[in-house]
Write a protein that holds these residues in place. Structure first.
Motif, PDB file in Angstrom:
ATOM      1  N   TYR A  41       0.736  -1.099  -0.072  1.00 13.22           N
ATOM      2  CA  TYR A  41       0.003   0.050   0.113  1.00 13.22           C
ATOM      3  C   TYR A  41       0.779   1.218  -0.121  1.00 13.22           C
ATOM      4  O   TYR A  41       1.762   1.373   0.607  1.00 13.22           O
ATOM      5  N   CYS A  43       0.858   5.301  -0.260  1.00 11.69           N
ATOM      6  CA  CYS A  43      -0.136   6.522   0.013  1.00 11.69           C
ATOM      7  C   CYS A  43      -0.139   7.321  -1.397  1.00 11.69           C
ATOM      8  O   CYS A  43       1.066   7.721  -1.686  1.00 11.69           O
ATOM      9  N   ASN A  81      -4.270   5.128  -2.798  1.00 12.94           N
ATOM     10  CA  ASN A  81      -5.521   5.858  -2.772  1.00 12.94           C
ATOM     11  C   ASN A  81      -5.207   7.435  -3.224  1.00 12.94           C
ATOM     12  O   ASN A  81      -3.859   7.616  -3.805  1.00 12.94           O
ATOM     13  N   CYS A 236      -6.849   6.155   4.884  1.00 14.79           N
ATOM     14  CA  CYS A 236      -5.646   4.979   4.209  1.00 14.79           C
ATOM     15  C   CYS A 236      -5.922   3.662   5.119  1.00 14.79           C
ATOM     16  O   CYS A 236      -5.735   2.522   4.662  1.00 14.79           O
ATOM     17  N   HIS A 261       0.989  10.728   9.494  1.00 20.81           N
ATOM     18  CA  HIS A 261       0.231   9.895   8.927  1.00 20.81           C
ATOM     19  C   HIS A 261       0.227   8.330   9.109  1.00 20.81           C
ATOM     20  O   HIS A 261      -0.782   7.739   9.260  1.00 20.81           O
TER      21      HIS A 261
HETATM   22 ZN    ZN Z   1      -2.033   7.131   3.505  1.00 21.84          ZN
END
Ligand code: ZN
Length: 417
Positions: A41, A43, A81, A236, A261
């Motif tokens: 994943y 961001c 995302n 997220c 984050h």
């Molecule tokens: Zn993120």
């Protein structure tokens, strides 16, 4: 959300070495140690300004991670995302007198074009916040329901209803990703979207999960939370939990996402699922500077990928500028770097177009070993440079070598000659 076209990735004989990466949370280089399916994943952008070289460095770095994992025999599941609703987007749209949706759409289109030009393999799931509102709100409701989140009434004069915050006093895993002291957190929290001094918060760093609607702001209905929109970090958490099995293998982003984050995304996941691990490794791309400062929208010292392309710079030259720096070292962009990358690209093209060359297999092994060693791409480039120089000096007459090495550079480094 539509991503961008997948580049053709040629096959290279044999397999890459198992990938090792520096994990911020444990402070050590560790094996990725994924199963048959490797999950990642990264961001994504907040689409209010065009892709600069700092962004490009991040997405190219994680593109290399994905390529190395595929070369080592894994199937890669990759989610990214798009923060297509957040304060900076609304502020920029208001400043420029534009509709926020129209601004986001235009910048996402430009990002797709930049990624396509740079031969970045797209995520399997490219998810916007707006299209993910139901699953994000569900995570916020779950956190409220389990008692680790609390409501805080909207200040007088701003509206009605309540915002929702996570109570970090009830989440003991807080701090495990960054390992930072409270002073270190305090130094950046406000400038990175936090609101440490909001009256009524139980803890300074408690992250916003749901912002109740304010006058003139877009909002989404939710029976339990009331009309509003999510905080940045929980998007997220929710998108990763929805689209990747967890724990997943690699959480990626720039070093400016370590705190708050990634810290908050992880702590919210632990609180929502009870699973102590959100991601196994937290991997961070260092910052790219220009004119002596980190490249950032607020400083206005951006070198845009789209501007370089409009000037006629070969996207592969841009990619080689990025690859010439280790992902964990901060560096400053200068025009000289572009010239050096162009010279290197020209030299590679010259060497790889000869009819025969030095046996490519040792060089391919060196490239694979360097990439697997915490993405030591500068070392991989040096191995290719050496092959090119020796081949151009007349060493070797293997007719298959140039083609085989060219396919390797395409597959592992994303450099198309
Ligand atoms: Zn993120």
């Amino acid at each position: 959300m539509k991503s961008w076209p997948t580049p053709f990735v040629p096959a290279v004989p044999g397999h890459g070495d198992p990938l090792r990466l520096y994990d911020t949370a444990s402070g050590a280089v560790r094996p990725v140690d994924a199963g048959e399916v490797a999950r990642m994943y990264v961001c994504g952008i907040t689409p209010y300004d065009a892709t600069h070289l700092g962004h490009a460095a991040t997405y190219v770095t994680f593109d290399l991670v994905g390529r190395a994992l595929r070369d080592a025999g894994h199937v890669v599941e990759y989610v990214q995302n798009v923060t297509d609703i957040d304060d900076p987007l609304l502020e920029r749209a208001a400043r420029d007198g534009r509709d926020w949706r129209e601004l986001a759409t235009a910048e996402i289109d430009l990002f797709r074009d930049d990624m396509t030009a740079l031969a970045v393999i797209p995520p399997d799931e490219y998810r916007g916040v707006v299209e993910s509102m139901d699953e994000i709100a569900a995570v916020v409701r779950r956190l409220l329901g389990s008692g680790v989140a609390y409501r805080l009434p909207v200040p007088d004069g701003e509206g009605t209803g309540s915002d929702v915050y996570l109570d970090l006093g009830m989440t003991p895993s807080f701090g495990e990703v960054s390992g930072w002291s409270a002073d270190q957190m305090d130094a950046v929290f406000a400038e990175r979207g936090g609101d440490p001094d909001r009256e009524g918060k139980r803890g300074r760093f408690d992250p916003l999960l749901w912002r109740a609607v304010r006058a003139g702001e877009p909002s989404w209905a939710d029976d339990e939370l009331g009309p509003g929109r999510p905080g940045w970090h929980v998007e997220c958490t929710a998108i990763a939990l929805e689209h990747l099995a967890h724990p997943f293998d690699v959480q990626g982003g720039g070093t400016d996402l370590i705190f708050p984050h990634h810290e908050m995304s992880a702590v919210q996941s632990v609180a929502a699922t009870g699973d102590p691990t959100f991601a196994r490794l937290y991997v961070h791309q260092a910052m790219v500077g220009y004119d002596g400062h980190k490249m950032s929208k607020s400083k206005g010292n951006l070198v845009l990928v789209s501007a370089l392309r409009a000037d006629g710079v070969d996207p592969m030259t841009i990619r080689l500028v990025l690859l010439a720096h280790h992902y964990r070292s901060d560096w400053d962009y200068t025009g000289d770097l572009l010239d050096a990358a162009q010279t290197r690209l020209d030299r590679w093209r010259e060497a790889l177009s000869v009819n025969g060359g030095l046996d490519a297999l040792p060089t391919i092994a060196a490239v694979r070993a360097a990439v697997a060693d915490d993405l030591d791409v500068p070392r991989a480039l040096a191995a290719v440079d050496a092959w090119c120089e020796r081949t151009l000096a007349g060493e070797g007459d293997d007719p298959g070598a140039p083609g085989l090495l060219a396919r390797t550079l395409d597959a592992l480094l994303g450099i198309r000659l």
